[in-house]
Design a protein around this motif. Structure first.
Motif, PDB file in Angstrom:
ATOM      1  N   ALA A   1      15.716  -7.096 -16.193  1.00 18.37           N
ATOM      2  CA  ALA A   1      16.414  -6.413 -15.099  1.00 18.37           C
ATOM      3  C   ALA A   1      15.753  -6.783 -13.775  1.00 18.37           C
ATOM      4  CB  ALA A   1      16.365  -4.904 -15.311  1.00 18.37           C
ATOM      5  N   ALA A   2      16.258  -6.198 -12.698  1.00 21.23           N
ATOM      6  CA  ALA A   2      15.610  -6.379 -11.396  1.00 21.23           C
ATOM      7  C   ALA A   2      14.317  -5.559 -11.362  1.00 21.23           C
ATOM      8  CB  ALA A   2      16.553  -5.929 -10.288  1.00 21.23           C
ATOM      9  N   LEU A   3      13.427  -5.936 -10.463  1.00 20.51           N
ATOM     10  CA  LEU A   3      12.126  -5.257 -10.392  1.00 20.51           C
ATOM     11  C   LEU A   3      12.063  -4.140  -9.359  1.00 20.51           C
ATOM     12  CD1 LEU A   3       9.503  -8.143 -10.740  1.00 20.51           C
ATOM     13  CD2 LEU A   3      10.777  -6.926 -12.473  1.00 20.51           C
ATOM     14  N   TRP A   4      12.930  -4.220  -8.337  1.00 18.87           N
ATOM     15  CA  TRP A   4      12.787  -3.204  -7.287  1.00 18.87           C
ATOM     16  C   TRP A   4      12.961  -1.773  -7.795  1.00 18.87           C
ATOM     17  CZ3 TRP A   4      17.092  -0.344  -6.776  1.00 18.87           C
ATOM     18  CH2 TRP A   4      18.306  -0.942  -7.120  1.00 18.87           C
ATOM     19  N   PRO A   5      13.816  -1.521  -8.838  1.00 20.16           N
ATOM     20  CA  PRO A   5      13.884  -0.123  -9.297  1.00 20.16           C
ATOM     21  C   PRO A   5      12.539   0.374  -9.833  1.00 20.16           C
ATOM     22  CG  PRO A   5      15.771  -1.367 -10.134  1.00 20.16           C
ATOM     23  CD  PRO A   5      14.797  -2.367  -9.571  1.00 20.16           C
TER      24      PRO A   5
ATOM     25  N   PHE B   1       7.637   4.330  -6.056  1.00 18.66           N
ATOM     26  CA  PHE B   1       6.227   4.471  -5.677  1.00 18.66           C
ATOM     27  C   PHE B   1       6.074   4.393  -4.159  1.00 18.66           C
ATOM     28  CE2 PHE B   1       5.682   2.862 -10.101  1.00 18.66           C
ATOM     29  CZ  PHE B   1       4.962   3.944 -10.598  1.00 18.66           C
ATOM     30  N   ALA B   2       6.783   3.435  -3.541  1.00 18.67           N
ATOM     31  CA  ALA B   2       6.693   3.314  -2.082  1.00 18.67           C
ATOM     32  C   ALA B   2       7.277   4.556  -1.413  1.00 18.67           C
ATOM     33  CB  ALA B   2       7.405   2.050  -1.617  1.00 18.67           C
ATOM     34  N   ALA B   3       8.320   5.131  -2.028  1.00 20.38           N
ATOM     35  CA  ALA B   3       8.897   6.362  -1.471  1.00 20.38           C
ATOM     36  C   ALA B   3       7.876   7.507  -1.513  1.00 20.38           C
ATOM     37  CB  ALA B   3      10.168   6.733  -2.239  1.00 20.38           C
ATOM     38  N   ARG B   4       6.882   7.382  -2.390  1.00 24.49           N
ATOM     39  CA  ARG B   4       5.820   8.401  -2.472  1.00 24.49           C
ATOM     40  C   ARG B   4       4.601   8.012  -1.660  1.00 24.49           C
ATOM     41  NH1 ARG B   4       6.317  11.246  -8.162  1.00 24.49           N
ATOM     42  NH2 ARG B   4       4.542  12.395  -7.335  1.00 24.49           N
ATOM     43  N   GLY B   5       4.712   6.944  -0.868  1.00 19.06           N
ATOM     44  CA  GLY B   5       3.623   6.596   0.044  1.00 19.06           C
ATOM     45  C   GLY B   5       2.682   5.521  -0.441  1.00 19.06           C
ATOM     46  N   LEU B   6       3.004   4.873  -1.577  1.00 20.06           N
ATOM     47  CA  LEU B   6       2.106   3.849  -2.120  1.00 20.06           C
ATOM     48  C   LEU B   6       2.642   2.443  -1.854  1.00 20.06           C
ATOM     49  CD1 LEU B   6       1.481   5.551  -5.580  1.00 20.06           C
ATOM     50  CD2 LEU B   6      -0.096   5.503  -3.621  1.00 20.06           C
ATOM     51  N   VAL B   7       1.741   1.513  -1.634  1.00 18.41           N
ATOM     52  CA  VAL B   7       2.112   0.099  -1.564  1.00 18.41           C
ATOM     53  C   VAL B   7       2.153  -0.417  -3.003  1.00 18.41           C
ATOM     54  CG1 VAL B   7       1.405  -2.176  -0.743  1.00 18.41           C
ATOM     55  CG2 VAL B   7       0.997  -0.156   0.679  1.00 18.41           C
ATOM     56  N   ALA B   8       3.181  -1.171  -3.339  1.00 16.29           N
ATOM     57  CA  ALA B   8       3.361  -1.579  -4.742  1.00 16.29           C
ATOM     58  C   ALA B   8       3.705  -3.053  -4.849  1.00 16.29           C
ATOM     59  CB  ALA B   8       4.457  -0.738  -5.394  1.00 16.29           C
ATOM     60  N   LEU B   9       3.137  -3.681  -5.842  1.00 13.89           N
ATOM     61  CA  LEU B   9       3.437  -5.086  -6.142  1.00 13.89           C
ATOM     62  C   LEU B   9       3.617  -5.195  -7.650  1.00 13.89           C
ATOM     63  CD1 LEU B   9       3.358  -8.127  -5.019  1.00 13.89           C
ATOM     64  CD2 LEU B   9       1.015  -8.143  -5.882  1.00 13.89           C
ATOM     65  N   THR B  10       4.657  -5.883  -8.083  1.00 13.92           N
ATOM     66  CA  THR B  10       4.835  -6.052  -9.518  1.00 13.92           C
ATOM     67  C   THR B  10       5.390  -7.432  -9.821  1.00 13.92           C
ATOM     68  OG1 THR B  10       5.693  -5.021 -11.555  1.00 13.92           O
ATOM     69  CG2 THR B  10       7.200  -5.109  -9.688  1.00 13.92           C
TER      70      THR B  10
ATOM     71  N   ILE C   1       9.000 -11.491  -8.721  1.00 11.07           N
ATOM     72  CA  ILE C   1       7.922 -10.780  -8.021  1.00 11.07           C
ATOM     73  C   ILE C   1       8.577  -9.815  -7.038  1.00 11.07           C
ATOM     74  CG2 ILE C   1       5.845 -11.017  -6.591  1.00 11.07           C
ATOM     75  CD1 ILE C   1       5.816 -14.002  -7.307  1.00 11.07           C
ATOM     76  N   ALA C   2       8.064  -8.598  -6.963  1.00 11.56           N
ATOM     77  CA  ALA C   2       8.622  -7.630  -6.014  1.00 11.56           C
ATOM     78  C   ALA C   2       7.496  -6.878  -5.318  1.00 11.56           C
ATOM     79  CB  ALA C   2       9.539  -6.643  -6.728  1.00 11.56           C
ATOM     80  N   PHE C   3       7.771  -6.517  -4.074  1.00 19.04           N
ATOM     81  CA  PHE C   3       6.785  -5.825  -3.245  1.00 19.04           C
ATOM     82  C   PHE C   3       7.483  -4.682  -2.521  1.00 19.04           C
ATOM     83  CE2 PHE C   3       4.937  -5.224   0.992  1.00 19.04           C
ATOM     84  CZ  PHE C   3       3.610  -4.965   0.664  1.00 19.04           C
ATOM     85  N   ALA C   4       6.794  -3.560  -2.387  1.00 18.17           N
ATOM     86  CA  ALA C   4       7.380  -2.420  -1.672  1.00 18.17           C
ATOM     87  C   ALA C   4       6.305  -1.718  -0.855  1.00 18.17           C
ATOM     88  CB  ALA C   4       7.994  -1.435  -2.658  1.00 18.17           C
ATOM     89  N   THR C   5       6.680  -1.321   0.341  1.00 17.14           N
ATOM     90  CA  THR C   5       5.733  -0.570   1.172  1.00 17.14           C
ATOM     91  C   THR C   5       6.440   0.606   1.828  1.00 17.14           C
ATOM     92  OG1 THR C   5       4.159  -0.707   3.021  1.00 17.14           O
ATOM     93  CG2 THR C   5       6.159  -1.989   3.246  1.00 17.14           C
ATOM     94  N   PRO C   6       5.730   1.709   1.987  1.00 12.57           N
ATOM     95  CA  PRO C   6       6.305   2.809   2.758  1.00 12.57           C
ATOM     96  C   PRO C   6       6.562   2.341   4.180  1.00 12.57           C
ATOM     97  CG  PRO C   6       4.201   3.448   1.751  1.00 12.57           C
ATOM     98  CD  PRO C   6       4.354   1.978   1.552  1.00 12.57           C
ATOM     99  N   ARG C   7       7.613   2.887   4.791  1.00 16.16           N
ATOM    100  CA  ARG C   7       7.929   2.565   6.182  1.00 16.16           C
ATOM    101  C   ARG C   7       8.254   3.884   6.868  1.00 16.16           C
ATOM    102  NH1 ARG C   7      13.371  -0.184   8.269  1.00 16.16           N
ATOM    103  NH2 ARG C   7      12.815  -0.185  10.482  1.00 16.16           N
ATOM    104  N   PRO C   8       7.420   4.311   7.780  1.00 19.09           N
ATOM    105  CA  PRO C   8       7.591   5.645   8.369  1.00 19.09           C
ATOM    106  C   PRO C   8       8.985   5.859   8.948  1.00 19.09           C
ATOM    107  CG  PRO C   8       5.587   4.586   9.168  1.00 19.09           C
ATOM    108  CD  PRO C   8       6.296   3.566   8.351  1.00 19.09           C
ATOM    109  N   GLY C   9       9.607   6.950   8.563  1.00 27.99           N
ATOM    110  CA  GLY C   9      10.916   7.304   9.104  1.00 27.99           C
ATOM    111  C   GLY C   9      12.066   6.529   8.508  1.00 27.99           C
TER     112      GLY C   9
ATOM    113  N   PHE D   1       2.999  -6.853 -14.820  1.00 26.39           N
ATOM    114  CA  PHE D   1       1.820  -6.476 -14.037  1.00 26.39           C
ATOM    115  C   PHE D   1       2.286  -5.590 -12.898  1.00 26.39           C
ATOM    116  CE2 PHE D   1      -0.560  -7.249 -10.134  1.00 26.39           C
ATOM    117  CZ  PHE D   1      -1.871  -7.035 -10.522  1.00 26.39           C
ATOM    118  N   LEU D   2       1.566  -4.510 -12.640  1.00 24.15           N
ATOM    119  CA  LEU D   2       1.927  -3.635 -11.519  1.00 24.15           C
ATOM    120  C   LEU D   2       0.659  -3.160 -10.818  1.00 24.15           C
ATOM    121  CD1 LEU D   2       4.612  -1.355 -10.781  1.00 24.15           C
ATOM    122  CD2 LEU D   2       2.597  -0.039 -11.260  1.00 24.15           C
ATOM    123  N   LEU D   3       0.653  -3.277  -9.509  1.00 26.18           N
ATOM    124  CA  LEU D   3      -0.485  -2.853  -8.692  1.00 26.18           C
ATOM    125  C   LEU D   3      -0.014  -1.817  -7.683  1.00 26.18           C
ATOM    126  CD1 LEU D   3      -3.377  -3.254  -7.359  1.00 26.18           C
ATOM    127  CD2 LEU D   3      -2.310  -5.085  -6.006  1.00 26.18           C
ATOM    128  N   LEU D   4      -0.710  -0.711  -7.629  1.00 27.93           N
ATOM    129  CA  LEU D   4      -0.426   0.317  -6.623  1.00 27.93           C
ATOM    130  C   LEU D   4      -1.659   0.519  -5.763  1.00 27.93           C
ATOM    131  CD1 LEU D   4       1.233   3.040  -8.923  1.00 27.93           C
ATOM    132  CD2 LEU D   4       2.391   1.293  -7.543  1.00 27.93           C
TER     133      LEU D   4
END
Ligand code: NDP
Length: 350
Positions: free
Chosen positions: A124-128, A133-142, A165-173, A272-275
């Protein structure tokens, strides 16, 4: 816009049908939720290459016993910030679901959490996996490795998967900034869509079984190989994914794939997942992300990665999801429903 060749389905009804299909294929009730959620999220957010298109592969893999829908993941080791999970031939989404409370606790306590999942099917896709995790304030890489489908750079034969490879970061607002991409020019799902629709793909996407360049989607899928994006650079990223998602986790490499011949089966590898908890790093992270995004938009970028999906998500919630007629027929068949089943569940189908 809805075409006469498509059906409009509400998100809830789509989820009910996907759940029914997975249950009917023998998936255990506790495992259905995380897998159904990822398939529905893809279809809802307009990532057609990894939505309903993939359901038949999930179902087939379950029915022939290639993947075990009843397996419950086992936590095999745990340190202050490293969790190893054996998915036991089940699905990576289930392993992540089981691991999530521990990962959140680790990231809170130590600032870092790493999940190494082996013996897992992804498909499947990785962003789900990381957006929450990013919505909870964590930077995530998988990253996830998949069965060999991509040519080794400079060689003709496939060795690695199209390793995403997917990456997610919180973005204020704002919702998290998320990108998610394969290591290949096109994902295998997009090539499959082209083959199903009888379309050629662009030059440079893949080669045939003889290692020759081709624009035929079916020749690429039928013993050929996809090509990495950016030449050797994409190939190197795919190798990195094999190291992180297979060598480090104890999973299989893409070229060690032993999936049965015939209809599409799920990829059996690792994840692999890194938070990282920015609250445990230097202060001012939120502001720095905002400054970077402002500079990108100020430079004329029309949008950020993930914006297309968020927009499609809003449309799907308000208007339902347009599903191509063949995909809808396949969905009903896999769910064991007749054509009127969605209407019976209260959803809107037109
Ligand atoms: P795409 O090329 O469609 O998109 C890659 C990324 O680029 C997305 O985050 C997308 O955001 C972003 N993007 C695209 N256009 C723009 C733009 N103009 N400006 C800013 N950002 C942009 O992805 P792929 O085809 O490479 O991969 C598709 C999916 O396949 C992925 O979800 C991946 O996880 C999955 N995959 C899964 C594998 C597996 O084994 N499970 C293997 C390989 C791939 P947006 O979404 O908003 O368009």
């Amino acid at each position: 816009m809805k075409s006469s060749q498509s059906k409009r389905v509400s998100v809830d009804d789509l989820e009910a049908l996907v759940r029914a299909a997975l249950s009917r294929a023998g998936m255990a009730p506790d495992n259905v939720g995380p897998v159904a959620a990822t398939i529905v999220a893809c279809e809802r957010d307009g990532v057609k290459s990894h939505g309903i298109l993939r359901l038949a592969g999930f179902v087939h893999s379950l029915k022939i016993g290639w993947a075990d829908g009843t397996a419950r993941p086992a936590i095999t080791s745990e340190t202050a910030s490293l969790l190893s999970v054996d998915a036991r031939n089940g699905f990576a989404q289930v392993a992540l679901d089981v691991a999530t409370p521990r990962l959140l606790a680790m990231a809170e306590a130590s600032g870092v959490a790493v999940l190494l999942t082996r013996n897992s099917h992804h498909f499947a896709a990785l962003w789900p996996d990381i957006e929450p995790f990013a919505a909870r304030g964590l930077v995530a890489l998988t990253c996830v490795n998949s069965k060999k489908r991509m040519a080794a750079w400079g060689g003709g034969r496939p060795v690695t998967g199209t390793n995403a490879i997917a990456f997610a970061t919180p973005r204020p607002g704002h919702p998290p900034l998320v990108w998610d991409q394969s290591s290949s020019v096109l994902s295998q799902g997009d090539v499959l869509l082209a083959a199903n629709e009888g379309r050629a793909v662009a030059p440079g996407v893949g080669c045939d079984a003889f290692g020759q360049p081709t624009t035929s989607a079916s020749d690429i899928l039928d013993g050929g190989a996809l090509l990495p994006f950016g030449g050797s650079k994409g190939a190197s990223l795919a190798v990195m994914v094999e190291i992180l998602a297979a060598a480090l986790t104890g999973g299989r490499f893409g070229f060690e794939d032993q999936s049965p011949a015939g209809p599409t089966t799920t990829s059996f590898g690792g994840q692999f997942l890194l938070l990282i908890n920015p609250g445990r790093a230097q202060s001012g992270f939120d502001e720095r992300v905002s400054v970077l995004v402002a500079a990108i938009l100020d430079a004329g970028a029309s949008r950020l990665p993930g914006d297309r999906r968020y927009r499609q998500r809003r449309i799907s919630a308000a208007e339902g999801i347009d599903v191509d007629a063949p995909a809808y027929a396949s969905l009903l068949s896999l769910a064991g429903r007749s054509g009127g089943a969605v209407a019976q569940t209260g959803g809107q189908v037109s």
